[in-house]
Every structure is written in C-alpha cells, then in structure tokens.
Design a protein around this motif. Structure first.
Motif, PDB file in Angstrom:
ATOM      1  N   LYS A 145       0.839  -1.200   0.000  1.00 38.75           N
ATOM      2  CA  LYS A 145       0.000   0.000   0.000  1.00 38.75           C
ATOM      3  C   LYS A 145       0.879   1.258   0.000  1.00 38.75           C
ATOM      4  CE  LYS A 145      -3.910   1.906   2.531  1.00 38.75           C
ATOM      5  NZ  LYS A 145      -4.801   1.730   3.677  1.00 38.75           N
ATOM      6  N   PHE A 146       1.930   1.252   0.793  1.00 37.37           N
ATOM      7  CA  PHE A 146       2.859   2.383   0.860  1.00 37.37           C
ATOM      8  C   PHE A 146       3.525   2.614  -0.495  1.00 37.37           C
ATOM      9  CE2 PHE A 146       7.221   3.918   1.544  1.00 37.37           C
ATOM     10  CZ  PHE A 146       6.952   5.137   2.151  1.00 37.37           C
ATOM     11  N   VAL A 147       4.064   1.555  -1.085  1.00 36.69           N
ATOM     12  CA  VAL A 147       4.746   1.638  -2.383  1.00 36.69           C
ATOM     13  C   VAL A 147       3.783   2.143  -3.453  1.00 36.69           C
ATOM     14  CG1 VAL A 147       5.763   0.220  -4.221  1.00 36.69           C
ATOM     15  CG2 VAL A 147       6.571  -0.021  -1.862  1.00 36.69           C
ATOM     16  N   ASN A 148       2.575   1.624  -3.467  1.00 36.87           N
ATOM     17  CA  ASN A 148       1.572   2.054  -4.450  1.00 36.87           C
ATOM     18  C   ASN A 148       1.284   3.543  -4.309  1.00 36.87           C
ATOM     19  OD1 ASN A 148      -0.422   1.770  -6.502  1.00 36.87           O
ATOM     20  ND2 ASN A 148      -1.993   1.588  -4.932  1.00 36.87           N
ATOM     21  N   GLY A 149       1.082   4.005  -3.089  1.00 35.56           N
ATOM     22  CA  GLY A 149       0.771   5.412  -2.851  1.00 35.56           C
ATOM     23  C   GLY A 149       1.892   6.340  -3.294  1.00 35.56           C
ATOM     24  N   ILE A 150       3.112   5.995  -2.931  1.00 33.56           N
ATOM     25  CA  ILE A 150       4.256   6.827  -3.303  1.00 33.56           C
ATOM     26  C   ILE A 150       4.437   6.840  -4.819  1.00 33.56           C
ATOM     27  CG2 ILE A 150       6.774   7.108  -3.119  1.00 33.56           C
ATOM     28  CD1 ILE A 150       5.151   7.830  -0.564  1.00 33.56           C
ATOM     29  N   LEU A 151       4.395   5.664  -5.431  1.00 29.42           N
ATOM     30  CA  LEU A 151       4.602   5.601  -6.884  1.00 29.42           C
ATOM     31  C   LEU A 151       3.489   6.312  -7.647  1.00 29.42           C
ATOM     32  CD1 LEU A 151       6.091   2.043  -7.331  1.00 29.42           C
ATOM     33  CD2 LEU A 151       7.283   4.248  -7.393  1.00 29.42           C
ATOM     34  N   ARG A 201       1.951   8.993  -6.660  1.00 29.29           N
ATOM     35  CA  ARG A 201       2.307  10.406  -6.581  1.00 29.29           C
ATOM     36  C   ARG A 201       3.494  10.740  -7.471  1.00 29.29           C
ATOM     37  NH1 ARG A 201       2.950  10.530  -0.803  1.00 29.29           N
ATOM     38  NH2 ARG A 201       1.150   9.310  -0.398  1.00 29.29           N
ATOM     39  N   VAL A 202       4.520   9.881  -7.448  1.00 23.29           N
ATOM     40  CA  VAL A 202       5.721  10.121  -8.248  1.00 23.29           C
ATOM     41  C   VAL A 202       5.376  10.141  -9.731  1.00 23.29           C
ATOM     42  CG1 VAL A 202       7.912   9.102  -9.022  1.00 23.29           C
ATOM     43  CG2 VAL A 202       7.400   9.206  -6.584  1.00 23.29           C
ATOM     44  N   PHE A 203       4.726   9.098 -10.199  1.00 22.90           N
ATOM     45  CA  PHE A 203       4.469   8.973 -11.634  1.00 22.90           C
ATOM     46  C   PHE A 203       3.505  10.045 -12.141  1.00 22.90           C
ATOM     47  CE2 PHE A 203       6.849   5.251 -11.042  1.00 22.90           C
ATOM     48  CZ  PHE A 203       7.176   4.704 -12.277  1.00 22.90           C
ATOM     49  N   THR A 204       2.569  10.458 -11.300  1.00 25.13           N
ATOM     50  CA  THR A 204       1.644  11.522 -11.683  1.00 25.13           C
ATOM     51  C   THR A 204       2.363  12.869 -11.702  1.00 25.13           C
ATOM     52  OG1 THR A 204      -0.225  10.285 -10.766  1.00 25.13           O
ATOM     53  CG2 THR A 204      -0.557  12.636 -11.141  1.00 25.13           C
ATOM     54  N   SER A 205       3.136  13.157 -10.650  1.00 26.57           N
ATOM     55  CA  SER A 205       3.823  14.453 -10.574  1.00 26.57           C
ATOM     56  C   SER A 205       4.881  14.603 -11.668  1.00 26.57           C
ATOM     57  CB  SER A 205       4.458  14.651  -9.193  1.00 26.57           C
ATOM     58  OG  SER A 205       5.551  13.774  -9.008  1.00 26.57           O
ATOM     59  N   GLN A 206       5.457  13.506 -12.104  1.00 25.31           N
ATOM     60  CA  GLN A 206       6.476  13.545 -13.154  1.00 25.31           C
ATOM     61  C   GLN A 206       5.859  13.458 -14.561  1.00 25.31           C
ATOM     62  OE1 GLN A 206       9.879  13.969 -12.647  1.00 25.31           O
ATOM     63  NE2 GLN A 206       9.235  14.356 -10.541  1.00 25.31           N
ATOM     64  N   ASN A 207       4.534  13.355 -14.618  1.00 24.63           N
ATOM     65  CA  ASN A 207       3.814  13.219 -15.901  1.00 24.63           C
ATOM     66  C   ASN A 207       4.231  11.962 -16.664  1.00 24.63           C
ATOM     67  OD1 ASN A 207       2.225  15.601 -15.656  1.00 24.63           O
ATOM     68  ND2 ASN A 207       4.058  16.787 -16.145  1.00 24.63           N
ATOM     69  N   TRP A 208       4.566  10.923 -15.926  1.00 21.53           N
ATOM     70  CA  TRP A 208       4.890   9.637 -16.549  1.00 21.53           C
ATOM     71  C   TRP A 208       3.621   8.819 -16.737  1.00 21.53           C
ATOM     72  CZ3 TRP A 208       9.289   8.748 -12.526  1.00 21.53           C
ATOM     73  CH2 TRP A 208      10.407   9.500 -12.892  1.00 21.53           C
ATOM     74  N   ILE A 209       2.559   9.245 -16.049  1.00 28.87           N
ATOM     75  CA  ILE A 209       1.280   8.557 -16.129  1.00 28.87           C
ATOM     76  C   ILE A 209       0.217   9.583 -15.765  1.00 28.87           C
ATOM     77  CG2 ILE A 209       1.135   7.771 -13.736  1.00 28.87           C
ATOM     78  CD1 ILE A 209       0.340   5.033 -14.793  1.00 28.87           C
ATOM     79  N   SER A 210      -0.928   9.495 -16.396  1.00 29.63           N
ATOM     80  CA  SER A 210      -1.987  10.449 -16.041  1.00 29.63           C
ATOM     81  C   SER A 210      -2.988   9.777 -15.116  1.00 29.63           C
ATOM     82  CB  SER A 210      -2.689  10.965 -17.300  1.00 29.63           C
ATOM     83  OG  SER A 210      -3.423   9.923 -17.914  1.00 29.63           O
ATOM     84  N   LYS A 211      -3.625  10.565 -14.291  1.00 30.02           N
ATOM     85  CA  LYS A 211      -4.606  10.050 -13.329  1.00 30.02           C
ATOM     86  C   LYS A 211      -5.829   9.451 -14.034  1.00 30.02           C
ATOM     87  CE  LYS A 211      -4.298  10.647  -8.922  1.00 30.02           C
ATOM     88  NZ  LYS A 211      -4.095   9.531  -8.031  1.00 30.02           N
TER      89      LYS A 211
END
Length: 143
Positions: free
Chosen positions: A123-129, A131-141
């Motif tokens: 759950k922790f890893v999912n939450g952090i990733l 945020r990371v991938f969204t903030s870096q625009n590597w993936i869209s919400k």
C-alpha cells in the motif's frame, strides 16, 4: 520462459543486489560478478537486471530526489531499506529509463513489496509511486 517471468526474476535479482549495497557500498564490478556466481540466472535475466542495477546506481541521486519530493507526512529516513530499493527500481524502470510501461513498473513494485516488504509495504509503495508517476507526468490520473 516468458518475458514477464524473466523481467520479474531480473527485478528480484536487482533488488537483492541493490539491497546488499545498502550495507556494503560498491567498490567495483567484481561484486556484481560474484553476485552472479552465487545467483545464477539465464543470460536474458542477468542482462535486464544489469540494466536496472547500473542505471539505478548511475541515477540514484536523481531517483531519490524524485521520490523524496513525493513523500508526504514521511521522512526519507523512516522509509524501510527494502521499500527504498523497490521504489528506486520502479522509478528508474518505468519513469527515467522507460524500460517498461509506467503501470507495469508500479504493478511489479507492488508485487515485490508483497514478496519482500512488510505487511503495509504494498500500500505504501503504491501510494508513493502513484504520486511520483503523476507528478512527473509519466502517467496520467485518468488512465
């Protein structure tokens, strides 16, 4: 062996080697050769693991900075070592290098957290990733 299986084995090998570096810093390529002697894998698994290992070692400062920026209510020093390595693998593989699709890297990181982390690690890893991938625009919400 399917590509998916080879890549998972490569991620596990990279995780094991990189986790060891948290206790004994890399002094040369001999350590990696020694690791392979004690952990024999197919050439394809080894090749992909080495891409991950050397890429993460080369870009670790950048990777850690990206992760730290996405930590909320957490201090980097509180993140477990195994979780740090899992996060680094996903950020490098699915973000910085583009070796794998972003969603695949996140899913695989969650699986590694289930295998090697604490009960709360997935759950922790999912939450952090997320945020990371969204903030870096590597993936869209939206996707």
């Amino acid at each position: 062996m399917l590509v998916v299986e080879r890549r998972r084995k490569a991620r596990i090998a990279a995780l094991q080697f990189l986790f060891g570096l948290e206790f004994h810093p890399l002094e040369g390529e001999e350590e990696l050769e020694d690791f392979w002697k004690h952990n024999p894998f197919r050439k394809s698994v080894r090749a992909y693991a080495e891409k991950l290992i050397w890429g993460i070692i080369e870009k670790q400062e950048e990777i850690d900075k990206i992760i730290k920026e996405s930590l909320t209510k957490w201090n980097w020093s509180r993140v477990g070592l195994i979780e740090k390595v899992i996060l680094r693998i996903a950020v490098y593989e699915g973000g910085l290098s583009g070796l794998a699709p972003s969603r695949t890297s996140i899913s695989e990181a969650i699986e590694l957290a289930k295998m090697f982390g604490s009960e709360d690690a997935p759950k922790f890893v999912n939450g952090i990733l997320d945020r990371v991938f969204t903030s870096q625009n590597w993936i869209s919400k939206e996707n």
